[in-house]
Structure formats: structure tokens, C-alpha cells
Scaffold this motif. Structure first.
Motif, PDB file in Angstrom:
ATOM      1  N   THR A  69       0.822  -1.207   0.000  1.00 48.67           N
ATOM      2  CA  THR A  69       0.000   0.000   0.000  1.00 48.67           C
ATOM      3  C   THR A  69       0.860   1.262   0.000  1.00 48.67           C
ATOM      4  O   THR A  69       2.043   1.218   0.327  1.00 48.67           O
ATOM      5  CB  THR A  69      -0.928   0.036   1.228  1.00 48.67           C
ATOM      6  N   ASP A  70       0.234   2.366  -0.346  1.00 52.49           N
ATOM      7  CA  ASP A  70       0.921   3.648  -0.392  1.00 52.49           C
ATOM      8  C   ASP A  70       0.787   4.364   0.946  1.00 52.49           C
ATOM      9  O   ASP A  70      -0.096   5.203   1.137  1.00 52.49           O
ATOM     10  CB  ASP A  70       0.367   4.508  -1.516  1.00 52.49           C
ATOM     11  N   GLY A  71       1.638   3.986   1.887  1.00 58.65           N
ATOM     12  CA  GLY A  71       1.646   4.630   3.194  1.00 58.65           C
ATOM     13  C   GLY A  71       1.384   3.710   4.354  1.00 58.65           C
ATOM     14  O   GLY A  71       1.766   4.017   5.490  1.00 58.65           O
ATOM     15  N   GLY A  72       0.760   2.586   4.099  1.00 60.07           N
ATOM     16  CA  GLY A  72       0.445   1.647   5.170  1.00 60.07           C
ATOM     17  C   GLY A  72       1.323   0.420   5.198  1.00 60.07           C
ATOM     18  O   GLY A  72       1.131  -0.466   6.033  1.00 60.07           O
ATOM     19  N   GLY A  73       2.274   0.353   4.275  1.00 61.77           N
ATOM     20  CA  GLY A  73       3.164  -0.797   4.240  1.00 61.77           C
ATOM     21  C   GLY A  73       2.515  -2.004   3.593  1.00 61.77           C
ATOM     22  O   GLY A  73       1.728  -1.883   2.638  1.00 61.77           O
TER      23      GLY A  73
ATOM     24  N   THR B   6      10.896   0.295   7.204  1.00 56.18           N
ATOM     25  CA  THR B   6      10.983   1.704   7.590  1.00 56.18           C
ATOM     26  C   THR B   6      10.357   2.650   6.564  1.00 56.18           C
ATOM     27  O   THR B   6      10.152   3.817   6.858  1.00 56.18           O
ATOM     28  CB  THR B   6      12.448   2.110   7.819  1.00 56.18           C
ATOM     29  N   ASN B   7      10.085   2.171   5.387  1.00 60.56           N
ATOM     30  CA  ASN B   7       9.363   2.958   4.390  1.00 60.56           C
ATOM     31  C   ASN B   7       8.110   2.184   4.007  1.00 60.56           C
ATOM     32  O   ASN B   7       8.189   1.072   3.488  1.00 60.56           O
ATOM     33  CB  ASN B   7      10.233   3.215   3.155  1.00 60.56           C
ATOM     34  N   LYS B   8       6.961   2.777   4.257  1.00 58.68           N
ATOM     35  CA  LYS B   8       5.697   2.078   4.051  1.00 58.68           C
ATOM     36  C   LYS B   8       4.999   2.469   2.749  1.00 58.68           C
ATOM     37  O   LYS B   8       3.842   2.117   2.538  1.00 58.68           O
ATOM     38  CB  LYS B   8       4.769   2.312   5.244  1.00 58.68           C
ATOM     39  N   ARG B   9       5.703   3.182   1.885  1.00 57.46           N
ATOM     40  CA  ARG B   9       5.148   3.506   0.567  1.00 57.46           C
ATOM     41  C   ARG B   9       5.639   2.442  -0.421  1.00 57.46           C
ATOM     42  O   ARG B   9       6.738   2.526  -0.965  1.00 57.46           O
ATOM     43  CB  ARG B   9       5.555   4.904   0.135  1.00 57.46           C
ATOM     44  N   ILE B  10       4.807   1.444  -0.625  1.00 51.79           N
ATOM     45  CA  ILE B  10       5.193   0.258  -1.387  1.00 51.79           C
ATOM     46  C   ILE B  10       4.729   0.372  -2.825  1.00 51.79           C
ATOM     47  O   ILE B  10       3.546   0.607  -3.105  1.00 51.79           O
ATOM     48  CB  ILE B  10       4.602  -1.014  -0.742  1.00 51.79           C
ATOM     49  N   GLN B  11       5.665   0.197  -3.744  1.00 53.41           N
ATOM     50  CA  GLN B  11       5.365   0.239  -5.172  1.00 53.41           C
ATOM     51  C   GLN B  11       5.211  -1.146  -5.794  1.00 53.41           C
ATOM     52  O   GLN B  11       4.497  -1.307  -6.786  1.00 53.41           O
ATOM     53  CB  GLN B  11       6.489   0.986  -5.908  1.00 53.41           C
ATOM     54  N   SER B  12       5.886  -2.142  -5.233  1.00 57.69           N
ATOM     55  CA  SER B  12       5.889  -3.469  -5.841  1.00 57.69           C
ATOM     56  C   SER B  12       6.194  -4.512  -4.774  1.00 57.69           C
ATOM     57  O   SER B  12       6.913  -4.251  -3.811  1.00 57.69           O
ATOM     58  CB  SER B  12       6.928  -3.542  -6.965  1.00 57.69           C
TER      59      SER B  12
ATOM     60  N   SER C 153       9.229   3.557  -2.594  1.00 56.01           N
ATOM     61  CA  SER C 153       9.317   4.748  -3.438  1.00 56.01           C
ATOM     62  C   SER C 153      10.591   5.549  -3.213  1.00 56.01           C
ATOM     63  O   SER C 153      11.018   6.281  -4.102  1.00 56.01           O
ATOM     64  CB  SER C 153       8.103   5.651  -3.189  1.00 56.01           C
ATOM     65  N   THR C 154      11.215   5.428  -2.032  1.00 57.85           N
ATOM     66  CA  THR C 154      12.421   6.220  -1.759  1.00 57.85           C
ATOM     67  C   THR C 154      13.492   5.463  -0.996  1.00 57.85           C
ATOM     68  O   THR C 154      14.572   6.005  -0.772  1.00 57.85           O
ATOM     69  CB  THR C 154      12.078   7.486  -0.937  1.00 57.85           C
TER      70      THR C 154
END
Length: 305
Positions: free
Chosen positions: A117-121, A140-146, A159-160
Motif C-alpha cells: 500500500t501507499d503509506g500503510g506498508g 521503515t518505508n511504508k510507501r510500497i510500489q511493488s 518509493s524512496t
């Protein structure tokens, strides 16, 4: 799928204007191809005709698709996850425990369904989406693209912050960025021991040790903003942001542009049925190749863009 070549070249799409020709994701099962659009929901080709399959699908902005047997999962932009148990004829929202409704990645591995998810991991369901559990320890980064499963490992592209890997079905995560020079991970694909990632600014990287070490494989890849990867036989195909499709026949050592007939070069998604390659674009709908990318045919007769 012998029907695919005939149907894609002759069929008339009836996608409504809300899609704007945006095909964010593609998926297939043994009998069908599914298209997820940016506003027109999910469409199916079962060998007879293209048709929308949106009964019960209250959010038509589709960002991710995954299939297993007759189950189809659709991740939406703000509406969470929907599941169909009859190849898309009917959909039900399955968001119990899913605290983040922007779902940009889905992958099925046996009885496990992973949602990025974009923000929820990342969330895990072990009962076909009935319930979801957040699995973000160490992430540690919950913006998941794939999200991708390879050799018993779960990989998450962010994403980062590059790549995270889990060796215990998502219970714990750790970064795996040694050798990566780009931190936005858009896609994964694997072939044998090799796992490839596509990045938005550094092209393609490969690892043969489950992410312990990555190396770039970009010779000839003139556009290194890679959004989609797919493998057919011994060929790797990379879909890029504005540069169309590139092909490698030697595990990524060298790449060649293969855009004959591909009139929209902004590629978002790709899939294959083992014979044909489908490309989803940002504004140009779908293109089909039946000869390993040598030629592409627009598959959008009747599509309002």
C-alpha cells in the motif's frame, strides 16, 4: 492461447472515456486476460469478446491485479481490495484489517496474498482476503510500489528506500540495497536464480543471491526509467517511461529497443501468457506482440482515449 492473436487484432474495445487509455495493470490466468484501468475498472478477454466486469466493484481506479485459479484480486486507488471468486463476474470488497486503502501492489503465493500500500506498508491475508494483517516489522518505508516472491523470500520495492526483503513470510523485514543506486523500485521479475528490479532512474539491476548484492545491467538501455518487466522464454522485456520497450536476450547484459508499431512509448504495465506479450500504456491503451517484441499491434479498436 491461440484466440489471443486473432481477438486482439480484430476485436473492438468498448472501454468508456473515463479510462483515458490508461492501463495501469495486467494479469492473466489459464483462460483469461484481465486489464485494470485508470477509471473504467476491470476488463476481461475470454476468447469471445472484451467486456467490462465491474459488478460490485465500487472503485474503478485499478492499480493492481493478481489471480489464482478462479480468484481475481483488484487493488484500487482509495477503495482498498476487491476479490472475485468467479473470474471477475462479481466482486466483493475485502478490507477487514486493511487500514490503508491505496493498494498499489498485489501478489499471491500459495495460500498467502500480499498487498503493498501507499503509506500503510504491507498486509497479509491467509484466507483469500477475508482478513488482513499488517506485517511491517523492520519496514521503515511504508510507501510500497511493488511486491514479489522469489526463492522463498518476499521482496518489497519502495518509493524512496529501495528494496526490503523478508525471509519469514513478512514477519520481519530488512533493507537489501547493496549495489543499488536508485531508490524507487517500480517492479520485479525473476528467471531461475536471477532476480531483476526495475527502477525509475537507474534502469535494471540483477541479483543472484536474493538481494545480498545488486549490479546494474543497462548497456543499451537508453531510457532508464523502467516501470515494468516481463520475461518470455529467454528474453527480458523492460517497459519504460517514454522510451517504449527494450529487450535483452542475454540476461540483461545488453538491451535493444523494440518499438516497431508501438505508437505510445509511455509503458506502465506488461504481462505474458507464455506466447504473447501485452503492454499497457499511459494513454494509448494496450499493445500486443506475438513475435517476442519484433512487432507490436495496437489492440484498441473502439477504445475512446
Amino acid at each position: 492461447k491461440l484466440f489471443l492473436t486473432i481477438w486482439f487484432l480484430l476485436a473492438s474495445w468498448q472501454l468508456n472515456a473515463q479510462s483515458n487509455g490508461i492501463v495501469r495493470c495486467l494479469a492473466s490466468d489459464d483462460m483469461n486476460f484481465y486489464v485494470g484501468t485508470g477509471g473504467a475498472g476491470v476488463w476481461i478477454d475470454n476468447g469471445t469478446a472484451w467486456a467490462p466486469i465491474n459488478n460490485g466493484l465500487s472503485n474503478l481506479n485499478i492499480y493492481s491485479l493478481a489471480t489464482q485459479d478462479s480468484h481475481v484480486y483488484a487493488g484500487t486507488n482509495g477503495g482498498g481490495i476487491f476479490v472475485s471468486t468467479n473470474s471477475g463476474k462479481n466482486w466483493t470488497a475485502v478490507n477487514s484489517g486493511l487500514s490503508e486503502k491505496y493498494v498499489w501492489a498485489l501478489v499471491v503465493d500459495g495460500s498467502n496474498v500480499f498487498a503493498g500500500t501507499d503509506g500503510g506498508g504491507i498486509f497479509l491475508s491467509t484466507n483469500n482476503g477475508v482478513n488482513w494483517t499488517e506485517i511491517n516489522s523492520g519496514l521503515t518505508n511504508k510507501r510500497i510500489q511493488s511486491v514479489f516472491v522469489h526463492d522463498g523470500h518476499i521482496f518489497a520495492g519502495t518509493s524512496t528506500s529501495g528494496v526490503f526483503v523478508s525471509t519469514d513470510n513478512g514477519a520481519n523485514w530488512m533493507q537489501a540495497n547493496n549495489g543499488l543506486t536508485s531508490s524507487f523500485i517500480s517492479c520485479f521479475v525473476s528467471d531461475g536464480d536471477n532476480l531483476y528490479v526495475g527502477t525509475t532512474s537507474g534502469g535494471v539491476f540483477v541479483t543472484s543471491d536474493n538481494g545480498a548484492k545488486w549490479k546494474p545491467v543497462n548497456k543499451g538501455l537508453d531510457n532508464q526509467s523502467v516501470r515494468a518487466l516481463v520475461i518470455l522464454d529467454s528474453f527480458i522485456f523492460a517497459g519504460t517511461n517514454g522510451g517504449g520497450v527494450f529487450m535483452s536476450s542475454n540476461s540483461g547484459a545488453t538491451w535493444t529497443e523494440v518499438n516497431n508499431g508501438l505508437t505510445e512509448k509511455d509503458v506502465i504495465s506488461m504481462t505474458t501468457d507464455g506466447t504473447n506479450i501485452l503492454v499497457g500504456t499511459n494513454g494509448g491503451g494496450v499493445f500486443l506482440s506475438t513475435d517476442n517484441g519484433t512487432h507490436w499491434a495496437e489492440a484498441n479498436k473502439g477504445l475512446t482515449k
